[in-house]
Scaffold this motif. Structure first.
Motif, short mmCIF file in Angstrom:
data_model
loop_
_atom_site.label_atom_id
_atom_site.label_comp_id
_atom_site.label_asym_id
_atom_site.label_seq_id
_atom_site.Cartn_x
_atom_site.Cartn_y
_atom_site.Cartn_z
N LEU A 140 3.24 5.81 -2.52
CA LEU A 140 4.46 6.54 -2.85
C LEU A 140 4.52 6.85 -4.35
O LEU A 140 4.90 7.96 -4.75
CB LEU A 140 5.68 5.72 -2.42
N LYS A 141 4.14 5.85 -5.14
CA LYS A 141 4.12 6.10 -6.59
C LYS A 141 3.09 7.17 -6.94
O LYS A 141 3.37 8.06 -7.75
CB LYS A 141 3.79 4.79 -7.31
N GLN A 142 1.91 7.07 -6.34
CA GLN A 142 0.89 8.09 -6.60
C GLN A 142 1.35 9.47 -6.13
O GLN A 142 1.13 10.48 -6.80
CB GLN A 142 -0.41 7.71 -5.90
N LYS A 195 0.83 -1.21 0.00
CA LYS A 195 0.00 0.00 0.00
C LYS A 195 0.86 1.25 0.00
O LYS A 195 0.58 2.23 -0.72
CB LYS A 195 -0.92 -0.02 1.23
N MET A 196 1.94 1.23 0.81
CA MET A 196 2.83 2.40 0.87
C MET A 196 3.53 2.60 -0.47
O MET A 196 3.74 3.74 -0.91
CB MET A 196 3.85 2.21 1.99
N GLN A 212 4.95 15.42 -9.31
CA GLN A 212 5.37 15.85 -10.63
C GLN A 212 4.29 16.68 -11.31
O GLN A 212 4.59 17.72 -11.92
CB GLN A 212 5.70 14.61 -11.47
N GLN A 213 3.03 16.21 -11.20
CA GLN A 213 1.94 16.99 -11.77
C GLN A 213 1.83 18.35 -11.09
O GLN A 213 1.57 19.37 -11.74
CB GLN A 213 0.63 16.22 -11.65
N LEU A 214 2.03 18.36 -9.75
CA LEU A 214 1.94 19.62 -9.02
C LEU A 214 3.03 20.59 -9.45
O LEU A 214 2.80 21.79 -9.55
CB LEU A 214 2.03 19.33 -7.51
#
Length: 529
Positions: free
Chosen positions: A228-230, A223-224, A236-238
């Motif tokens: 972490l990937k998300q 889950k982490m 990056q999007q931010l």
């Protein structure tokens, strides 16, 4: 145990064996305490059992020896008595035996104990008491035997405890602590390397609590990793959005700055235009006053010129009669009468013109000047009315002033004049627009060092829109008819800024027309830098 093979970090090394040794310590202490309790219980039980056996032996001695000892005493068979005493001494836990008769026989064997531990049995033969048998129970021997039995049992239990403890240490280490240490090492490694991979420790087939913990940690790791990937993608999007947003903000900021510069320029131009319009409003008011005063002065001056011409005509006639010698006493008397009447008329008209000029001069100087002076409020209001008399003379409107003769103010009189002139002209132009007769009431009272002025008329009043916007600049109900909309805005600014006072519309004034309430300090304190 192979504990050092894991190379634990310093903070983990301090905790090694803690779980195992705590389990062993708790188990050993509880087992040892239980063994002690059991040993004490067994020793006590053995002691009581030996005591009960002593009682049963006493019963056995009393049943098996008393009769034979009684017979031996009867026949005085000392050898048989010694044999029987020795037989009793051979019984278990018997430490002392003594046989006595009523004469001199006294056979004793063993160590005499305390008299409380001696059991005495009466020896009887053929219903005759021949002597006594005394027997003592060896309590120390019984207690030593019970203690030895308890010690042996405790030793056996301790030995079994040691064996169980060793087995427990092995089982706990193999099933719990070793697996927990491996988990701690791998978790610590993931903390230091900042990643969340699954544990290398695999779940066993037992599916015990450690397996559940390993499964939970691996699930948490997955889950982490996903989060972490998300999070990385979101960051990056931010960053991209922030870069785009900063570019847009810079662009909008430049555009906004240009707009602000244009608005500031327009505002300065508007303020400059407003100042010019307000000054023009003042000059317009003063110009209207000049026009009215000039017309008012022309009337007495024209009459004076007419009387002067009339006097000149009669003077020429009297002069010609005097030169020709044809003047009579009656002619001279008539001329004197005409002169008295004409001079009286000329004096009144010249006084009227002088008074008008004086009032106009005072009011105009106050309006154009910037000086503070002390003045009588009631007298100054009458002077203002004198300057506006040409406007009111053409109508049937009346102005009523209610003010104390002794009330005085020390402020800008020109500002008072401008305020009252605008209010009076508004009543004439707007309030009495379709009304031939009207009344204006000006009531002035003193309250806490302030002059409270209540101005009201019985004209057509103000609409709801006018009540909300009457003090706004450029608001007028005479748009396109010569109204600038700066009159009441000028009044508001003069009262609040120049006179440090307040002006509001009074709603419940008891009349249908407009009603204003002004609060102006009687003495204006001017702070100079």
């Amino acid at each position: 145990m192979p504990d050092n093979q894991y190379n634990l970090p310093p903070h983990a090394a301090k905790m090694q064996h803690s779980l195992v040794w705590r389990i062993i310590l708790y188990f050993a202490l509880s087992s040892f305490a239980l063994s002690i309790i059991i040993g004490i219980v067994l020793a006590t039980w053995n002691y009581h059992r030996q005591t009960e056996e002593f009682q049963s032996r006493m019963d056995y001695i009393q049943a098996g020896y008393t009769e034979s000892l009684g017979s031996s005493l009867w026949f005085y068979d000392e050898t048989q008595i010694h044999t029987q005493v020795k037989g009793i001494m051979n019984l278990e836990a018997i430490s002392y035996v003594r046989v006595t008769d009523n004469l001199n026989l006294d056979i004793e064997s063993g160590t005499r104990p305390h008299h409380q531990d001696i059991k005495t049995i009466e020896l009887v033969y053929k219903d005759k008491s021949l002597g006594n048998l005394q027997v003592a129970f060896d309590r120390q021997a019984v207690l030593a035997e019970a203690s030895q039995s308890a010690f042996l049992m405790i030793s056996a239990q301790l030995a079994s405890l040691l064996l169980l403890t060793s087995l427990l240490v092995f089982v706990v280490h193999r099933l719990i602590t070793s697996r927990i240490r491996l988990m701690a090492l791998e978790v610590n490694d993931r903390i230091n390397t900042d990643h969340s991979e699954a544990l290398s420790i695999r779940e066993s087939a037992a599916k015990d609590e450690i397996d559940i913990l390993i499964h939970a940690f691996n699930t948490l790791s997955d889950k982490m990793n996903n989060e972490l990937k998300q999070k990385t993608r979101a960051q990056q999007q931010l960053k991209r959005v922030n870069a785009e947003l900063e570019a847009r903000v810079d662009e909008r900021t430049q555009s906004l700055q240009l707009t602000i510069d244009e608005l500031n320029h327009a505002l300065k131009a508007l303020n400059k235009t407003q100042s010019k319009l307000i000054e023009a409003e003042k000059l317009s008011s003063l110009g209207g006053m000049v026009a009215g005063i000039s017309h008012e002065i022309n009337t007495p001056l024209g009459l004076c010129i007419t009387i002067h011409s009339y006097i000149d005509d009669h003077y020429q006639t009297l002069k010609e009669g005097f030169e020709s010698g044809q003047i009579t006493k009656q002619d001279f008397s008539d001329f004197v009468g005409i002169m008295d009447e004409s001079l009286s008329i000329m004096d009144k008209n010249l006084q009227r013109a002088a008074h008008l000029i004086k009032s106009f001069k005072q009011v105009s100087e106050d309006q154009t000047g910037e000086l503070i002076r002390e003045f009588s409020v009631k007298d100054y209001l009458h002077e203002i009315l004198e300057t506006l008399s040409p406007k009111f003379k053409k109508t049937q409107h009346k102005v009523h002033i209610d003010c104390s003769e002794h009330m005085r103010m020390s402020t800008y009189p020109g500002a008072i004049s401008q305020v009252m002139t605008n209010l009076l002209m508004n009543s004439l132009i707007h309030g009495f627009e379709d009304k031939e007769q009207g009344n204006i009431n000006i009531i002035i009272a003193e309250e806490k060092g302030n002059a409270v002025i209540r101005y009201s008329d019985d004209g057509k009043g103000l609409t709801e829109e006018a009540k909300q916007k009457i003090f706004d600049p450029f608001y007028t109900t005479k748009r396109g008819q010569g109204g600038t909309g700066l009159g009441m805005h000028l009044v508001y600014n003069i009262v609040n800024q120049r006179l440090n006072g307040e002006i509001d519309i009074e709603k419940n004034c008891g009349c249908d027309g407009a009603c204003f309430r002004l609060i102006i300090p009687k003495k204006l304190d001017v702070v100079t830098d």
